[in-house]
Design a protein around this motif. Structure first.
Motif, PDB file in Angstrom:
ATOM      1  N   GLY A   6      43.458  15.370  36.961  1.00  0.00           N
ATOM      2  CA  GLY A   6      44.662  16.059  37.393  1.00  0.00           C
ATOM      3  C   GLY A   6      45.071  15.712  38.801  1.00  0.00           C
ATOM      4  O   GLY A   6      45.576  16.560  39.541  1.00  0.00           O
TER       5      GLY A   6
ATOM      6  N   THR B 135      48.061  15.084  32.341  1.00  0.00           N
ATOM      7  CA  THR B 135      46.925  15.456  33.170  1.00  0.00           C
ATOM      8  C   THR B 135      46.440  16.832  32.766  1.00  0.00           C
ATOM      9  O   THR B 135      47.121  17.598  32.095  1.00  0.00           O
ATOM     10  CB  THR B 135      47.313  15.465  34.662  1.00  0.00           C
ATOM     11  OG1 THR B 135      48.355  16.433  34.836  1.00  0.00           O
ATOM     12  CG2 THR B 135      47.786  14.107  35.109  1.00  0.00           C
TER      13      THR B 135
ATOM     14  N   THR C 220      45.932  19.396  34.662  1.00  0.00           N
ATOM     15  CA  THR C 220      46.678  20.453  35.312  1.00  0.00           C
ATOM     16  C   THR C 220      48.042  20.633  34.672  1.00  0.00           C
ATOM     17  O   THR C 220      48.562  21.736  34.573  1.00  0.00           O
ATOM     18  CB  THR C 220      46.867  20.144  36.804  1.00  0.00           C
ATOM     19  OG1 THR C 220      47.555  18.897  36.922  1.00  0.00           O
ATOM     20  CG2 THR C 220      45.535  20.058  37.519  1.00  0.00           C
TER      21      THR C 220
END
Length: 244
Positions: free
Chosen positions: A110, A44, A46
């Motif tokens: 994310g 992701t 993030t």
């Protein structure tokens, strides 16, 4: 004498039966091949294991009736299609598209899917509606998906509706067609993820939102994104860039 004739007759019957089974086996249809639009696992944006600040819920996908079947459907010309009996989707085409979008949007935004929300977690859920207008497969040429989609929060009447037309070149073979559709859906997933991130950034409780920065209520200014990752699409040419 009659006993010997009876045994001889049974031998003939067994021989004919075995030969018939051999012929049927030789003439059996080729094995059915199953394909999926599922995306490869990607990290992701993030890259964090912390609890996310929002979730994503892709609603059931609508597709044209002509391709809403288990078999792959390919174009032979502008007015004719071919239904491939031995090449099929692993699940229904609407589900294949939906699962691919859930994975792609979640990875690029994310945030996990809405079904993973634990009890007691009070986080926004961004709902994504998807209506596929065209899902075309041209062997040895290209694939095309024409999608109208929208994003809204479960607790917000504000909705942003966008239109994506994505075409990907493909080589010969049905595996290449599936690969082309996977790439095209990844482009749409990237567009949806960008809008979800923009929604989240402009939420009242976000540090970067107009309301949080000024202390006064502000209206969100969101627009549909252009295609990402360099793909040449109709959305690139017709839709204004998302305001950062």
């Amino acid at each position: 004498m009659m006993l010997r004739q009876s045994r001889s007759w049974r031998t003939v019957v067994r021989t004919v039966t075995v030969m018939g089974l051999a012929v049927l086996t030789a003439c059996a249809s080729p094995p059915t091949r199953f394909y999926t639009l599922g995306t490869d696992a990607l990290p992701t944006i993030t890259g964090s294991t912390a609890s996310p600040s929002y979730r994503i819920d892709v609603r059931p996908v609508k597709v044209p009736a002509a391709v809403a079947r288990s078999e792959l459907v390919v174009q032979t010309n502008a007015a004719q299609v071919q239904v491939l009996e031995d090449d099929r989707w692993a699940s229904s085409l609407p589900d294949e598209i939906r699962y691919a979008l859930i994975a792609g949007v979640s990875q690029q935004a994310g945030a996990p899917g809405a079904k993973t929300v634990a009890r007691g977690e009070d986080v926004p859920v961004y709902q994504v509606g998807v209506d596929v207008q065209r899902f075309e497969s041209w062997p040895g040429s290209h694939v095309l998906i024409d999608v109208v989609w929208n994003v809204r929060t479960s607790a917000d009447v504000e909705t942003l509706t966008c239109h994506s037309v994505v075409s990907e070149p493909v080589s010969d073979g049905y595996q290449a067609i599936v690969g082309g559709h996977r790439r095209a859906i990844s482009v749409v997933a990237a567009q949806i993820a960008k809008v979800v991130r923009a929604f989240a950034a402009s939420a009242p409780d976000s540090p970067s939102s107009p309301t949080r920065a000024s202390g006064k209520p502000g209206k969100r200014t969101l627009s549909c994104p252009r295609a990402t990752d360099g793909a040449q699409t109709a959305a690139d040419r017709a839709v204004p860039r998302l305001e950062e």
